[in-house]
Design a protein around this motif. Structure first.
Motif, PDB file in Angstrom:
ATOM      1  N   TYR A  66       7.039   2.996  15.665  1.00 52.61           N
ATOM      2  CA  TYR A  66       6.272   1.950  16.142  1.00 52.61           C
ATOM      3  C   TYR A  66       6.766   0.546  15.174  1.00 52.61           C
ATOM      4  N   ASP A  67       7.555   1.008  13.993  1.00 52.69           N
ATOM      5  CA  ASP A  67       7.815  -0.339  13.213  1.00 52.69           C
ATOM      6  C   ASP A  67       9.017  -0.964  13.237  1.00 52.69           C
ATOM      7  N   ILE A  68       9.968  -0.530  14.199  1.00 53.75           N
ATOM      8  CA  ILE A  68      11.265  -0.853  14.521  1.00 53.75           C
ATOM      9  C   ILE A  68      11.693  -1.837  15.526  1.00 53.75           C
ATOM     10  N   ASP A  69      12.881  -2.392  15.133  1.00 49.91           N
ATOM     11  CA  ASP A  69      12.976  -3.530  15.939  1.00 49.91           C
ATOM     12  C   ASP A  69      14.313  -2.933  16.850  1.00 49.91           C
ATOM     13  N   PHE A  70      15.102  -3.813  17.461  1.00 51.04           N
ATOM     14  CA  PHE A  70      16.268  -3.393  18.264  1.00 51.04           C
ATOM     15  C   PHE A  70      17.472  -2.629  17.421  1.00 51.04           C
ATOM     16  N   TRP A  71      17.319  -2.914  16.319  1.00 52.31           N
ATOM     17  CA  TRP A  71      18.513  -2.511  15.354  1.00 52.31           C
ATOM     18  C   TRP A  71      18.146  -1.316  14.594  1.00 52.31           C
ATOM     19  N   PHE A  72      16.896  -0.640  14.885  1.00 55.41           N
ATOM     20  CA  PHE A  72      16.161   0.336  14.352  1.00 55.41           C
ATOM     21  C   PHE A  72      15.861   0.164  12.746  1.00 55.41           C
ATOM     22  N   HIS A  73      15.783  -1.216  12.486  1.00 53.15           N
ATOM     23  CA  HIS A  73      15.158  -1.690  11.003  1.00 53.15           C
ATOM     24  C   HIS A  73      13.564  -1.743  11.323  1.00 53.15           C
ATOM     25  N   MET A  74      12.852  -1.924  10.052  1.00 56.43           N
ATOM     26  CA  MET A  74      11.471  -2.310  10.152  1.00 56.43           C
ATOM     27  C   MET A  74      11.362  -3.702  10.186  1.00 56.43           C
ATOM     28  N   ASN A  75      10.824  -4.074  11.584  1.00 57.28           N
ATOM     29  CA  ASN A  75      10.602  -5.375  12.045  1.00 57.28           C
ATOM     30  C   ASN A  75       9.697  -6.085  11.079  1.00 57.28           C
ATOM     31  N   ASN A  76       9.797  -7.565  11.050  1.00 50.75           N
ATOM     32  CA  ASN A  76       9.030  -8.418   9.906  1.00 50.75           C
ATOM     33  C   ASN A  76       7.459  -8.337  10.277  1.00 50.75           C
ATOM     34  N   ALA A  77       7.393  -8.008  11.245  1.00 54.44           N
ATOM     35  CA  ALA A  77       5.643  -7.936  11.391  1.00 54.44           C
ATOM     36  C   ALA A  77       4.990  -6.756  10.836  1.00 54.44           C
ATOM     37  N   ALA A  78       5.767  -5.771  10.931  1.00 53.91           N
ATOM     38  CA  ALA A  78       5.432  -4.410  10.262  1.00 53.91           C
ATOM     39  C   ALA A  78       5.255  -4.362   8.891  1.00 53.91           C
ATOM     40  N   TYR A  79       6.215  -5.148   8.117  1.00 52.31           N
ATOM     41  CA  TYR A  79       5.965  -5.331   6.747  1.00 52.31           C
ATOM     42  C   TYR A  79       4.398  -5.952   6.506  1.00 52.31           C
ATOM     43  N   LEU A  80       4.068  -6.786   7.246  1.00 51.76           N
ATOM     44  CA  LEU A  80       2.996  -7.385   6.802  1.00 51.76           C
ATOM     45  C   LEU A  80       1.652  -6.617   7.038  1.00 51.76           C
ATOM     46  N   ARG A  81       1.891  -5.845   8.210  1.00 52.06           N
ATOM     47  CA  ARG A  81       0.720  -4.819   8.581  1.00 52.06           C
ATOM     48  C   ARG A  81       0.683  -3.739   7.423  1.00 52.06           C
ATOM     49  N   HIS A  82       1.835  -3.032   7.078  1.00 51.01           N
ATOM     50  CA  HIS A  82       1.657  -2.259   5.847  1.00 51.01           C
ATOM     51  C   HIS A  82       1.312  -2.723   4.507  1.00 51.01           C
ATOM     52  N   ALA A  83       1.850  -4.229   4.115  1.00 53.67           N
ATOM     53  CA  ALA A  83       1.145  -4.698   3.244  1.00 53.67           C
ATOM     54  C   ALA A  83      -0.564  -4.813   3.155  1.00 53.67           C
ATOM     55  N   GLU A  84      -0.873  -5.241   4.259  1.00 55.57           N
ATOM     56  CA  GLU A  84      -2.520  -5.163   4.519  1.00 55.57           C
ATOM     57  C   GLU A  84      -3.003  -3.904   4.239  1.00 55.57           C
ATOM     58  N   LEU A  85      -2.507  -2.697   4.492  1.00 51.17           N
ATOM     59  CA  LEU A  85      -3.108  -1.545   4.465  1.00 51.17           C
ATOM     60  C   LEU A  85      -2.826  -1.233   3.081  1.00 51.17           C
ATOM     61  N   PHE A 132      14.687   0.889  -5.761  1.00 50.35           N
ATOM     62  CA  PHE A 132      15.453  -0.607  -5.301  1.00 50.35           C
ATOM     63  C   PHE A 132      14.289  -1.219  -4.857  1.00 50.35           C
ATOM     64  N   LEU A 133      14.072  -2.570  -4.974  1.00 44.26           N
ATOM     65  CA  LEU A 133      13.143  -3.382  -4.532  1.00 44.26           C
ATOM     66  C   LEU A 133      13.526  -3.957  -3.053  1.00 44.26           C
ATOM     67  N   HIS A 134      13.009  -3.486  -2.082  1.00 37.46           N
ATOM     68  CA  HIS A 134      13.332  -3.946  -0.656  1.00 37.46           C
ATOM     69  C   HIS A 134      12.706  -5.224  -0.351  1.00 37.46           C
ATOM     70  N   THR A 135      11.556  -5.487  -0.617  1.00 40.72           N
ATOM     71  CA  THR A 135      10.855  -6.641  -0.092  1.00 40.72           C
ATOM     72  C   THR A 135       9.591  -6.773  -1.227  1.00 40.72           C
ATOM     73  N   ILE A 136       9.357  -8.297  -1.517  1.00 43.55           N
ATOM     74  CA  ILE A 136       8.290  -8.384  -2.464  1.00 43.55           C
ATOM     75  C   ILE A 136       7.335  -9.529  -1.651  1.00 43.55           C
ATOM     76  N   VAL A 137       6.058  -9.137  -1.907  1.00 46.13           N
ATOM     77  CA  VAL A 137       5.209 -10.019  -1.013  1.00 46.13           C
ATOM     78  C   VAL A 137       4.003 -10.578  -2.063  1.00 46.13           C
ATOM     79  N   TYR A 138       3.647 -11.939  -2.013  1.00 44.11           N
ATOM     80  CA  TYR A 138       2.657 -12.640  -2.904  1.00 44.11           C
ATOM     81  C   TYR A 138       1.589 -12.915  -1.806  1.00 44.11           C
ATOM     82  N   GLY A 139       0.318 -12.677  -2.213  1.00 39.25           N
ATOM     83  CA  GLY A 139      -0.862 -13.022  -1.340  1.00 39.25           C
ATOM     84  C   GLY A 139      -2.004 -13.675  -2.027  1.00 39.25           C
ATOM     85  N   LYS A 140      -2.425 -14.726  -1.689  1.00 40.84           N
ATOM     86  CA  LYS A 140      -3.277 -15.460  -2.478  1.00 40.84           C
ATOM     87  C   LYS A 140      -4.984 -15.452  -1.853  1.00 40.84           C
ATOM     88  N   TYR A 141      -5.755 -14.958  -2.630  1.00 38.28           N
ATOM     89  CA  TYR A 141      -7.263 -15.052  -2.285  1.00 38.28           C
ATOM     90  C   TYR A 141      -8.037 -15.858  -3.022  1.00 38.28           C
TER      91      TYR A 141
END
Length: 310
Positions: free
Chosen positions: A84-103, A171-180
């Motif tokens: 349920y995370d993948i897009d048409f290219w069988f890669h993790m879609n952009n929105a899924a990164y945000l969902r897993h980052a929230e978890l 390897f660092l695939h993605t980096i996220v900064y969030g402000k509270y």
């Protein structure tokens, strides 16, 4: 002949009636399906997947995860790319990164008990901004870890850093900064009532015990003294004063004085206010230049939005 004709007419009537009933049934089904489709696209339904993922996160916390004692520590959230995370290219879609980052942030806040400690004084945290950089795609069924930590904070705001890392290669695939920002009674706290510069412990985010012990060293007379004095770190979003920018792009608090044999240097009149890190709640991290610029952009954006509303 007459009876046969009547029988034939009766059969025809039945067929016509049956056909009309089927037509009416299909029409009703089509109408019902159309209404359901409109409701689904315009109103939507419960996000069952989101609820199940949250439930899985909480169950893992209860059964497997240990509490993080000091809030400056890094929480590691292990997961993988699902169907349920993948897009048409069988890669993790952009929105899924945000969902897993929230978890992963939920995992961090619960294990460090930041939410619980703030709630004791009716504080909460409001998530107001996010910055994400995608470096390399994550493919289907690929396992990865989200490393979550508090990168910068003061009494009123908190910056969370999250790194999506391959556990096998680091390897660092993605980096996220969030402000509270600090919230009380449904409103953002812009200034603490008891904001005494000499005694900020126990106010706002300084309720949290981020470190195990103060940053101190022993001197020759067996007394403990703060390791360094640094310029004020009230807010790196509003001023660049008190920070040094190195060639590698790292921003760190300016070293104003260091304890040693020269007492005149320690008592320099230019030092009007110092944070000696002789506590367990002030941020000691070096701030990347890119993060400082992003925070300044947020402040500018907020200012411009306020002006446009006037």
């Amino acid at each position: 002949m007459s009876s046969e004709r009547n029988h034939t007419m009766t059969s025809m009537d039945k067929l016509i009636t049956l056909s009309q009933n089927l037509t009416n049934t299909y029409k009703k089904k089509i109408i019902a399906l159309t209404i359901a489709l409109i409701l689904f696209t315009k109103i939507g339904t419960l996000n069952i997947l989101y609820i199940l993922q949250y439930a899985e996160c909480i169950i893992k916390l209860i059964i497997f995860q240990k509490r993080i004692k000091y809030a400056s520590s890094t929480a590691i959230y292990n997961t993988r790319v699902h169907l349920y995370d993948i897009d048409f290219w069988f890669h993790m879609n952009n929105a899924a990164y945000l969902r897993h980052a929230e978890l992963a942030r939920v995992d961090f806040f619960i294990r460090t008990k930041i939410w619980k400690q703030l709630n004791k004084k009716n504080y909460s945290l409001g998530f107001i901004a996010l910055n994400i950089r995608y470096r390399r795609e994550l493919t289907l069924f690929k396992s990865y870890s989200i490393h979550t930590r508090a990168l910068f904070w003061n009494e009123l705001e908190l910056i969370i850093e999250q790194r999506f890392i391959d556990p096998n290669t680091n390897f660092l695939h993605t980096i996220v900064y969030g402000k509270y920002v600090l919230i009380k009674n449904g409103r953002r706290v812009k200034q603490l009532m008891n904001n005494d510069n000499d005694n900020v412990e126990g106010e706002g985010l300084y309720l949290i015990k981020f470190y195990e012990k103060p940053l101190i060293v022993s001197s020759g007379n067996d007394t403990e003294r703060p390791l360094i004095h640094v310029a004020s770190t009230e807010s790196i979003t509003s001023s660049q004063n008190g920070y040094i920018e190195h060639d590698d792009g790292v921003i760190e608090p300016e070293l104003v004085a260091q304890y040693g044999d020269n007492e005149e240097e320690e008592n320099n009149e230019l030092i009007t206010r110092t944070n000696a890190f002789d506590n367990v709640y002030e941020c000691r991290n070096k701030i990347p230049r890119s993060l400082r610029i992003w925070m300044q952009c947020l402040e500018q954006s907020s200012y411009e939005s306020t002006r446009n509303l006037l």
